[in-house]
Scaffold this motif. Sequence first.
Motif, PDB file in Angstrom:
ATOM      1  N   GLU A   1      50.153  17.514 -61.830  1.00 48.73           N
ATOM      2  CA  GLU A   1      48.960  17.914 -61.065  1.00 48.73           C
ATOM      3  C   GLU A   1      48.026  16.730 -60.845  1.00 48.73           C
ATOM      4  OE1 GLU A   1      48.324  20.748 -59.421  1.00 48.73           O
ATOM      5  OE2 GLU A   1      50.380  21.220 -60.005  1.00 48.73           O
ATOM      6  N   GLU A   2      47.872  15.893 -61.860  1.00 52.12           N
ATOM      7  CA  GLU A   2      47.017  14.707 -61.727  1.00 52.12           C
ATOM      8  C   GLU A   2      47.593  13.754 -60.683  1.00 52.12           C
ATOM      9  OE1 GLU A   2      43.909  12.116 -62.190  1.00 52.12           O
ATOM     10  OE2 GLU A   2      44.088  14.158 -62.949  1.00 52.12           O
ATOM     11  N   LEU A   3      48.907  13.563 -60.694  1.00 52.72           N
ATOM     12  CA  LEU A   3      49.546  12.705 -59.696  1.00 52.72           C
ATOM     13  C   LEU A   3      49.344  13.263 -58.291  1.00 52.72           C
ATOM     14  CD1 LEU A   3      52.916  11.797 -61.452  1.00 52.72           C
ATOM     15  CD2 LEU A   3      50.941  10.312 -61.111  1.00 52.72           C
ATOM     16  N   LYS A   4      49.441  14.575 -58.147  1.00 48.38           N
ATOM     17  CA  LYS A   4      49.230  15.203 -56.838  1.00 48.38           C
ATOM     18  C   LYS A   4      47.801  15.008 -56.359  1.00 48.38           C
ATOM     19  CE  LYS A   4      52.859  18.684 -57.203  1.00 48.38           C
ATOM     20  NZ  LYS A   4      53.179  20.113 -57.293  1.00 48.38           N
ATOM     21  N   ARG A   5      46.831  15.107 -57.272  1.00 49.97           N
ATOM     22  CA  ARG A   5      45.425  14.874 -56.892  1.00 49.97           C
ATOM     23  C   ARG A   5      45.221  13.429 -56.431  1.00 49.97           C
ATOM     24  NH1 ARG A   5      44.346  18.588 -61.065  1.00 49.97           N
ATOM     25  NH2 ARG A   5      44.315  16.975 -62.658  1.00 49.97           N
ATOM     26  N   LYS A   6      45.815  12.494 -57.162  1.00 49.61           N
ATOM     27  CA  LYS A   6      45.689  11.081 -56.780  1.00 49.61           C
ATOM     28  C   LYS A   6      46.352  10.829 -55.431  1.00 49.61           C
ATOM     29  CE  LYS A   6      45.361   9.127 -61.413  1.00 49.61           C
ATOM     30  NZ  LYS A   6      45.990   8.231 -62.405  1.00 49.61           N
ATOM     31  N   HIS A   7      47.503  11.460 -55.203  1.00 47.63           N
ATOM     32  CA  HIS A   7      48.218  11.305 -53.937  1.00 47.63           C
ATOM     33  C   HIS A   7      47.360  11.827 -52.780  1.00 47.63           C
ATOM     34  CE1 HIS A   7      51.232  12.311 -50.820  1.00 47.63           C
ATOM     35  NE2 HIS A   7      51.810  11.204 -51.242  1.00 47.63           N
ATOM     36  N   GLN A   8      46.730  12.970 -52.981  1.00 47.87           N
ATOM     37  CA  GLN A   8      45.877  13.553 -51.941  1.00 47.87           C
ATOM     38  C   GLN A   8      44.675  12.648 -51.658  1.00 47.87           C
ATOM     39  OE1 GLN A   8      46.382  16.045 -49.874  1.00 47.87           O
ATOM     40  NE2 GLN A   8      44.429  15.622 -48.908  1.00 47.87           N
ATOM     41  N   ALA A   9      44.086  12.108 -52.721  1.00 54.69           N
ATOM     42  CA  ALA A   9      42.942  11.204 -52.544  1.00 54.69           C
ATOM     43  C   ALA A   9      43.356   9.963 -51.766  1.00 54.69           C
ATOM     44  CB  ALA A   9      42.361  10.818 -53.906  1.00 54.69           C
ATOM     45  N   LEU A  10      44.532   9.431 -52.047  1.00 56.64           N
ATOM     46  CA  LEU A  10      45.018   8.276 -51.301  1.00 56.64           C
ATOM     47  C   LEU A  10      45.305   8.636 -49.849  1.00 56.64           C
ATOM     48  CD1 LEU A  10      47.361   6.386 -53.775  1.00 56.64           C
ATOM     49  CD2 LEU A  10      45.323   5.501 -52.661  1.00 56.64           C
ATOM     50  N   SER A  11      45.784   9.844 -49.605  1.00 50.67           N
ATOM     51  CA  SER A  11      46.023  10.290 -48.232  1.00 50.67           C
ATOM     52  C   SER A  11      44.729  10.256 -47.432  1.00 50.67           C
ATOM     53  CB  SER A  11      46.589  11.711 -48.216  1.00 50.67           C
ATOM     54  OG  SER A  11      47.880  11.744 -48.721  1.00 50.67           O
ATOM     55  N   VAL A  12      43.668  10.720 -48.047  1.00 47.95           N
ATOM     56  CA  VAL A  12      42.359  10.719 -47.384  1.00 47.95           C
ATOM     57  C   VAL A  12      41.910   9.277 -47.122  1.00 47.95           C
ATOM     58  CG1 VAL A  12      39.916  11.301 -47.675  1.00 47.95           C
ATOM     59  CG2 VAL A  12      41.691  12.950 -48.308  1.00 47.95           C
ATOM     60  N   LYS A  13      42.085   8.405 -48.105  1.00 48.43           N
ATOM     61  CA  LYS A  13      41.693   7.000 -47.937  1.00 48.43           C
ATOM     62  C   LYS A  13      42.474   6.333 -46.817  1.00 48.43           C
ATOM     63  CE  LYS A  13      39.983   5.589 -52.450  1.00 48.43           C
ATOM     64  NZ  LYS A  13      40.187   4.641 -53.564  1.00 48.43           N
ATOM     65  N   VAL A  14      43.778   6.617 -46.750  1.00 47.51           N
ATOM     66  CA  VAL A  14      44.615   6.022 -45.706  1.00 47.51           C
ATOM     67  C   VAL A  14      44.155   6.507 -44.332  1.00 47.51           C
ATOM     68  CG1 VAL A  14      46.946   6.029 -44.708  1.00 47.51           C
ATOM     69  CG2 VAL A  14      46.643   5.588 -47.145  1.00 47.51           C
ATOM     70  N   GLU A  15      43.903   7.799 -44.208  1.00 48.64           N
ATOM     71  CA  GLU A  15      43.444   8.339 -42.930  1.00 48.64           C
ATOM     72  C   GLU A  15      42.119   7.723 -42.515  1.00 48.64           C
ATOM     73  OE1 GLU A  15      43.389  12.611 -42.990  1.00 48.64           O
ATOM     74  OE2 GLU A  15      45.462  12.710 -43.682  1.00 48.64           O
ATOM     75  N   GLU A  16      41.194   7.598 -43.455  1.00 52.12           N
ATOM     76  CA  GLU A  16      39.898   6.993 -43.145  1.00 52.12           C
ATOM     77  C   GLU A  16      40.068   5.529 -42.751  1.00 52.12           C
ATOM     78  OE1 GLU A  16      37.609   7.644 -46.678  1.00 52.12           O
ATOM     79  OE2 GLU A  16      37.157   9.717 -46.159  1.00 52.12           O
ATOM     80  N   ALA A  17      40.933   4.824 -43.465  1.00 47.65           N
ATOM     81  CA  ALA A  17      41.152   3.400 -43.188  1.00 47.65           C
ATOM     82  C   ALA A  17      41.765   3.202 -41.807  1.00 47.65           C
ATOM     83  CB  ALA A  17      42.042   2.796 -44.264  1.00 47.65           C
ATOM     84  N   GLN A  18      42.662   4.104 -41.418  1.00 47.70           N
ATOM     85  CA  GLN A  18      43.299   3.970 -40.110  1.00 47.70           C
ATOM     86  C   GLN A  18      42.308   4.204 -38.980  1.00 47.70           C
ATOM     87  OE1 GLN A  18      46.563   6.732 -40.688  1.00 47.70           O
ATOM     88  NE2 GLN A  18      48.000   5.049 -40.984  1.00 47.70           N
ATOM     89  N   ARG A  19      41.272   4.969 -39.248  1.00 44.15           N
ATOM     90  CA  ARG A  19      40.260   5.224 -38.217  1.00 44.15           C
ATOM     91  C   ARG A  19      39.170   4.162 -38.199  1.00 44.15           C
ATOM     92  NH1 ARG A  19      38.685  10.906 -39.892  1.00 44.15           N
ATOM     93  NH2 ARG A  19      40.497  10.963 -41.193  1.00 44.15           N
ATOM     94  N   ALA A  20      39.082   3.371 -39.261  1.00 47.54           N
ATOM     95  CA  ALA A  20      38.051   2.337 -39.338  1.00 47.54           C
ATOM     96  C   ALA A  20      38.385   1.213 -38.353  1.00 47.54           C
ATOM     97  CB  ALA A  20      37.965   1.781 -40.754  1.00 47.54           C
ATOM     98  N   PRO A  21      37.373   0.710 -37.653  1.00 48.46           N
ATOM     99  CA  PRO A  21      37.636  -0.298 -36.615  1.00 48.46           C
ATOM    100  C   PRO A  21      38.123  -1.640 -37.160  1.00 48.46           C
ATOM    101  CG  PRO A  21      35.284   0.091 -36.853  1.00 48.46           C
ATOM    102  CD  PRO A  21      35.980   1.099 -37.713  1.00 48.46           C
TER     103      PRO A  21
END
Length: 54
Positions: free
Chosen positions: A8-28
């Motif tokens: 469960e902890e690994l899944k939470r970390k994976h989800q948090a990284l997914s959000v970071k990747v999405e935000e980073a891809q939208r950053a100019p």
Amino acid sequence: MSVGSHLEELKRKHQALSVKVEEAQRAPGIDGLQLADLKKQKLKLKEEIERLSS
């Protein structure tokens, strides 16, 4: 720590990284190396989750 709680902890970390990747891809002005590093971290977590789940 039990395998279930670790998973469960690994899944939470994976989800948090997914959000970071999405935000980073939208950053100019995102650095390609930083984005690649985030994606590698996310992949390693996914592989660990799959390994523990099987």
